[in-house]
Each structure stands twice: as C-alpha cells, then as structure tokens.
Write a protein that holds these residues in place. Structure first.
Motif, PDB file in Angstrom:
ATOM      1  N   SER A  19       0.830  -1.208   0.000  1.00  0.00           N
ATOM      2  CA  SER A  19       0.000   0.000   0.000  1.00  0.00           C
ATOM      3  C   SER A  19       0.862   1.255   0.000  1.00  0.00           C
ATOM      4  N   ARG A  20       1.949   1.236   0.765  1.00  0.00           N
ATOM      5  CA  ARG A  20       2.817   2.406   0.816  1.00  0.00           C
ATOM      6  C   ARG A  20       3.595   2.585  -0.487  1.00  0.00           C
ATOM      7  N   LEU A  21       4.001   1.489  -1.102  1.00  0.00           N
ATOM      8  CA  LEU A  21       4.696   1.571  -2.395  1.00  0.00           C
ATOM      9  C   LEU A  21       3.798   2.206  -3.452  1.00  0.00           C
ATOM     10  N   ILE A  22       2.524   1.851  -3.425  1.00  0.00           N
ATOM     11  CA  ILE A  22       1.566   2.425  -4.380  1.00  0.00           C
ATOM     12  C   ILE A  22       1.355   3.903  -4.077  1.00  0.00           C
ATOM     13  N   ASP A  23       1.177   4.232  -2.789  1.00  0.00           N
ATOM     14  CA  ASP A  23       0.954   5.624  -2.403  1.00  0.00           C
ATOM     15  C   ASP A  23       2.116   6.528  -2.808  1.00  0.00           C
ATOM     16  N   ARG A  24       3.332   6.007  -2.695  1.00  0.00           N
ATOM     17  CA  ARG A  24       4.518   6.799  -3.013  1.00  0.00           C
ATOM     18  C   ARG A  24       4.863   6.789  -4.502  1.00  0.00           C
ATOM     19  N   GLY A  25       4.168   5.949  -5.264  1.00  0.00           N
ATOM     20  CA  GLY A  25       4.432   5.874  -6.693  1.00  0.00           C
ATOM     21  C   GLY A  25       5.659   5.059  -7.058  1.00  0.00           C
ATOM     22  N   THR A  26       6.185   4.298  -6.090  1.00  0.00           N
ATOM     23  CA  THR A  26       7.340   3.444  -6.378  1.00  0.00           C
ATOM     24  C   THR A  26       6.959   2.376  -7.393  1.00  0.00           C
ATOM     25  N   VAL A 124       1.839   2.170   9.326  1.00  0.00           N
ATOM     26  CA  VAL A 124       1.472   3.589   9.252  1.00  0.00           C
ATOM     27  C   VAL A 124       2.631   4.425   8.702  1.00  0.00           C
ATOM     28  N   GLY A 125       3.577   3.749   8.046  1.00  0.00           N
ATOM     29  CA  GLY A 125       4.695   4.459   7.433  1.00  0.00           C
ATOM     30  C   GLY A 125       5.718   4.985   8.413  1.00  0.00           C
ATOM     31  N   MET A 126       5.726   4.456   9.649  1.00  0.00           N
ATOM     32  CA  MET A 126       6.635   4.939  10.691  1.00  0.00           C
ATOM     33  C   MET A 126       7.531   3.826  11.216  1.00  0.00           C
ATOM     34  N   GLY A 127       7.750   2.801  10.395  1.00  0.00           N
ATOM     35  CA  GLY A 127       8.556   1.674  10.833  1.00  0.00           C
ATOM     36  C   GLY A 127      10.034   1.881  10.581  1.00  0.00           C
ATOM     37  N   ILE A 128      10.789   0.861  10.911  1.00  0.00           N
ATOM     38  CA  ILE A 128      12.201   0.815  10.546  1.00  0.00           C
ATOM     39  C   ILE A 128      12.519  -0.623  10.178  1.00  0.00           C
ATOM     40  N   ALA A 129      13.265  -0.790   9.107  1.00  0.00           N
ATOM     41  CA  ALA A 129      13.635  -2.116   8.632  1.00  0.00           C
ATOM     42  C   ALA A 129      15.139  -2.238   8.604  1.00  0.00           C
ATOM     43  N   ALA A 130      15.642  -3.377   9.051  1.00  0.00           N
ATOM     44  CA  ALA A 130      17.054  -3.705   8.902  1.00  0.00           C
ATOM     45  C   ALA A 130      17.173  -4.704   7.761  1.00  0.00           C
ATOM     46  N   ILE A 131      18.154  -4.504   6.884  1.00  0.00           N
ATOM     47  CA  ILE A 131      18.337  -5.411   5.758  1.00  0.00           C
ATOM     48  C   ILE A 131      19.759  -5.937   5.727  1.00  0.00           C
ATOM     49  N   SER A 132      19.883  -7.213   5.313  1.00  0.00           N
ATOM     50  CA  SER A 132      21.173  -7.862   5.131  1.00  0.00           C
ATOM     51  C   SER A 132      21.210  -8.441   3.728  1.00  0.00           C
ATOM     52  N   THR A 133      22.381  -8.400   3.108  1.00  0.00           N
ATOM     53  CA  THR A 133      22.497  -8.822   1.717  1.00  0.00           C
ATOM     54  C   THR A 133      23.175 -10.174   1.590  1.00  0.00           C
ATOM     55  N   LEU A 142      20.555  -3.556  -3.967  1.00  0.00           N
ATOM     56  CA  LEU A 142      20.472  -3.044  -2.597  1.00  0.00           C
ATOM     57  C   LEU A 142      19.752  -1.707  -2.581  1.00  0.00           C
ATOM     58  N   ASP A 143      20.023  -0.866  -3.556  1.00  0.00           N
ATOM     59  CA  ASP A 143      19.334   0.431  -3.652  1.00  0.00           C
ATOM     60  C   ASP A 143      17.832   0.232  -3.825  1.00  0.00           C
ATOM     61  N   LEU A 144      17.448  -0.750  -4.649  1.00  0.00           N
ATOM     62  CA  LEU A 144      16.027  -1.010  -4.883  1.00  0.00           C
ATOM     63  C   LEU A 144      15.355  -1.512  -3.608  1.00  0.00           C
ATOM     64  N   ALA A 145      16.004  -2.441  -2.902  1.00  0.00           N
ATOM     65  CA  ALA A 145      15.438  -2.942  -1.646  1.00  0.00           C
ATOM     66  C   ALA A 145      15.303  -1.819  -0.625  1.00  0.00           C
ATOM     67  N   THR A 146      16.309  -0.951  -0.561  1.00  0.00           N
ATOM     68  CA  THR A 146      16.249   0.195   0.349  1.00  0.00           C
ATOM     69  C   THR A 146      15.073   1.093  -0.003  1.00  0.00           C
ATOM     70  N   GLN A 147      14.874   1.327  -1.294  1.00  0.00           N
ATOM     71  CA  GLN A 147      13.755   2.163  -1.740  1.00  0.00           C
ATOM     72  C   GLN A 147      12.425   1.533  -1.354  1.00  0.00           C
ATOM     73  N   ILE A 148      12.323   0.227  -1.472  1.00  0.00           N
ATOM     74  CA  ILE A 148      11.082  -0.470  -1.118  1.00  0.00           C
ATOM     75  C   ILE A 148      10.772  -0.281   0.369  1.00  0.00           C
ATOM     76  N   PHE A 149      11.756  -0.461   1.231  1.00  0.00           N
ATOM     77  CA  PHE A 149      11.486  -0.364   2.665  1.00  0.00           C
ATOM     78  C   PHE A 149      11.415   1.071   3.163  1.00  0.00           C
ATOM     79  N   GLN A 150      12.003   2.002   2.423  1.00  0.00           N
ATOM     80  CA  GLN A 150      11.822   3.407   2.778  1.00  0.00           C
ATOM     81  C   GLN A 150      10.377   3.853   2.606  1.00  0.00           C
ATOM     82  N   ALA A 151       9.613   3.101   1.841  1.00  0.00           N
ATOM     83  CA  ALA A 151       8.189   3.411   1.681  1.00  0.00           C
ATOM     84  C   ALA A 151       7.427   3.235   2.988  1.00  0.00           C
TER      85      ALA A 151
END
Length: 266
Positions: A19-26, A124-133, A142-151
């Motif tokens: 839902s957030r990816l759609i809202d942000r236009g990602t 509610v768009g106020m989370g935080i995600a940790a990612i490992s590659t 990695l940039d794409l995954a970061t963009q996805i979770f920044q949503a």
C-alpha cells in the motif's frame, strides 16, 4: 501479465508494504501481483489496492522482484511447490523471521537474496527495517530494496549476524513500548485521572518524546536530565523506576527476544 513486484503472502506486513509503495508511486498497482490462498482476501486486496491477485505462487514468482511475506513455518512447503525458473536477474526479498540468507540462497541458488526485518509501525509508514544482503547482491539491487522499505519508514543495513539482535529490539520493541504506554496510563488512573485522559496523555507523551529526541538528536540521558529538577517530581519517579529495575527489565527483554530469535532460526 507484466509483474514488476510479486508478493507471496497477503498478510498485514506484506499489504502494508504494498500500500505504501503504491501511495509513493514506487510501483503502479498494475505492476504488483499478490499471491494469497484466501479467495476472500484476494478480492479484498484487489478491491482496496487495484493490484493483480492470484492463488498461484508460481505466477508471483515470475516477477522482477519477489517479496516473501509468509509465515516462516510454511517456508519449506511454499518453496517446494515453486517451479524452478531461470531468473538470474531476479531479486528475492524475505521478511521471514528466522529464515537465514543461507536457507534463502539454497532455495534460490541463482538469485540475489536480501533478508529484511521490518516492524509493525510500518503499517502507518513509521517503521524501521534492517536489511542484510546475500553473496550476489549488486549495488543497484540493494538500492532497490532500500527504496522499497523506505516506503514504510527508515532503513538500516546490518550484517546478518546482527539480525537476531534487530529482532529483539525493533522487531519486538513495539510490544515493549505498548506496555510502557499502558502502564503510564494505568499510573495516571491510579493517581486519579479519568481513563480517556490518562490514555491520551500517555500516548502523546511517548510520541512527543520520541519526536523530540529524533528532531534534536539529543541523547536520551540528556533529555532525561533536562526534565529532572533537584528534589522534584521527576527524580522521585525515576528513583522508583530504578528501584523496580525498569531499565534492566527492558535490556533483558531485548536480550531474551534476540535469544529466542536465534533458537527459532536453528
């Protein structure tokens, strides 16, 4: 059927991300395909978000990016049912607690794999995600995954060895904070406040304190000292917290949850 993002699992976290990816236009809603076994949930997802839906995981698995958002207990069964397609450019992103990068790379031996641990404020768009590659992830992936979770909030990158600690802190942390808010409100009621007012005061106090710390970049101890006058009310309350082991209890909760995460991953 053109699918840029495939999602296996139409639960709370998977749909929050979508839902957030759609809202942000990602992603456009028509670029997304969610695989979900419940026909009722399929209809709800299509109606609410306009995404493509299916009950066939193999259709979602043809996407450029495949997000695994299922329960970790059914990971082996879901993977076993997937058709082995040649998709060397595909990015696999997993938000499954306890499922390691090694397990993911065995399941998808020719793919780039990223493991992520978001938390519930993502809804509610106020989370935080940790990612490992994984071993074959390219910088643009990695940039794409970061963009996805920044949503759905903020993103940090950690080594996989720290994922259990992440789970114990930010993954389980919302429950600890919810208990603290409930306890603050109960204390207000015990001191004579009506329940609705106590609840509102407790919630906004925690929300405002977090916002203040983030905006000013103050260390929490400095803010605590600034509101603690000699012989005043706040130091009297803090003394009781220390007497009850409040600080130690929070630390031990994080350590215990991290240890449990390690056990579940074995």
């Amino acid at each position: 059927m053109s699918v840029k993002l495939g999602v296996i699992g139409g639960g709370v976290m998977g749909t929050a991300i979508v839902s957030r990816l759609i809202d942000r236009g990602t992603y456009q809603n028509t670029d997304i395909l969610i695989s979900e076994p419940s026909l009722q949930q399929q209809q709800a997802l299509h109606h609410q978000y306009g995404v493509q839906v299916t009950g066939d995981n193999n259709l979602a698995a043809t996407a450029q990016v495949l997000l695994l958002a299922i329960k970790p207990q059914i990971f082996d069964r879901v993977i076993a049912d997937l058709t082995r397609l040649e998709r060397p450019t595909q990015l696999i992103i997993s938000i499954l607690a306890g499922v390691s990068i090694a397990q993911l790379e065995r399941a998808f031996p020719d793919r780039a794999v990223i493991r992520a641990m978001p938390n519930t404020p993502a809804t509610v768009g106020m989370g935080i995600a940790a990612i490992s590659t994984g071993t074959s992830v390219q910088p643009q992936q990695l940039d794409l995954a970061t963009q996805i979770f920044q949503a759905v909030g903020e993103v940090v990158t950690v080594t996989e060895s720290l994922m259990d600690a992440v789970t114990g802190l930010s993954g389980s942390g919302p429950a600890y904070i919810a208990i603290a808010i409930e306890a603050l409100a109960d204390g207000g009621v015990a001191a004579g406040l009506p329940r609705p007012i106590a609840d509102r005061l407790a919630l906004q106090t925690v929300l405002g304190t977090a916002a203040l710390l983030k905006e000013t970049n103050l260390h929490p101890a400095i803010l605590k000292d600034r509101v603690t006058s000699p012989g005043g009310t706040t130091i009297a309350g803090i003394a009781k917290l220390e007497q009850a082991g409040f600080r130690s209890a929070i630390i031990q909760a994080v350590i215990a949850a991290a240890q449990r995460s390690r056990e579940l991953g074995q």
